[in-house]
Motif scaffolding. Structure first.
Motif, short mmCIF file in Angstrom:
data_model
loop_
_atom_site.label_atom_id
_atom_site.label_comp_id
_atom_site.label_asym_id
_atom_site.label_seq_id
_atom_site.Cartn_x
_atom_site.Cartn_y
_atom_site.Cartn_z
N SER A 26 0.81 -1.22 0.00
CA SER A 26 0.00 0.00 0.00
C SER A 26 0.85 1.27 0.00
CB SER A 26 -0.98 0.01 1.18
OG SER A 26 -1.84 -1.10 1.11
N SER A 27 1.99 1.23 -0.64
CA SER A 27 2.88 2.38 -0.71
C SER A 27 2.51 3.29 -1.88
CB SER A 27 4.33 1.93 -0.88
OG SER A 27 4.74 1.20 0.24
N ALA A 28 3.01 4.51 -1.84
CA ALA A 28 2.79 5.45 -2.93
C ALA A 28 4.09 6.16 -3.25
CB ALA A 28 1.73 6.47 -2.53
N SER A 29 4.32 6.33 -4.54
CA SER A 29 5.49 7.06 -5.01
C SER A 29 4.99 8.14 -5.95
CB SER A 29 6.43 6.11 -5.75
OG SER A 29 7.50 6.81 -6.34
N LEU A 30 5.38 9.39 -5.72
CA LEU A 30 4.90 10.52 -6.50
C LEU A 30 6.08 11.35 -6.98
CD1 LEU A 30 2.70 12.58 -7.46
CD2 LEU A 30 2.85 13.58 -5.17
N SER A 31 6.09 11.66 -8.27
CA SER A 31 7.11 12.57 -8.78
C SER A 31 6.43 13.74 -9.48
CB SER A 31 8.06 11.86 -9.74
OG SER A 31 7.40 11.50 -10.93
#
Length: 120
Positions: free
Chosen positions: A38-43
């Motif tokens: 349930s992780s999130a990575s945002l760029s």
């Protein structure tokens, strides 16, 4: 668990590991990576990249910057945005990695028509 990491600046990098972790990177050629369920990575930023690295984790990689790219393991999701020269959103695309031709651990960006294309 529930870790968070953020980086801002030219060629910045951010990484977070653990259940419900979040990583974000802002800036030209920045990179964001998240590992864990349930992780999130945002760029956000021109030529930025986002990735999620745990198979079937329900994690999401989101690239919102101009010419941004995203990738993830099978069972994760990617979200891509295509912008015009003024930064306005022209297209948005989301998909589950491993479905509908979206390959695991392959970088994707959106073309001018809003279709996902493989990039290096």
């Amino acid at each position: 668990d529930s870790s968070a990491s953020s980086a801002t600046g030219y060629s910045s990098a951010s990484s977070a590991t653990g259940y419900r972790s979040a990583s974000s990177a802002t800036g030209y050629r920045s990179a964001s990576s998240a590992t864990g369920y349930s992780s999130a990575s945002l760029s956000i930023g021109y030529f930025s990249s986002a990735e999620v690295l745990k198979k079937d984790s329900g994690s999401v990689a989101i690239a919102t910057g101009e010419d941004g790219k995203a990738r993830g393991e099978a069972g994760c999701a990617i979200v891509l945005v295509n912008r015009d020269n003024d930064g306005n959103i022209r297209h948005i695309f989301s998909a589950k990695v491993g479905d509908n031709g979206i390959k695991p651990m392959v970088w994707y960006s959106l073309d001018e028509s809003g279709r996902p294309v493989e990039v290096s």
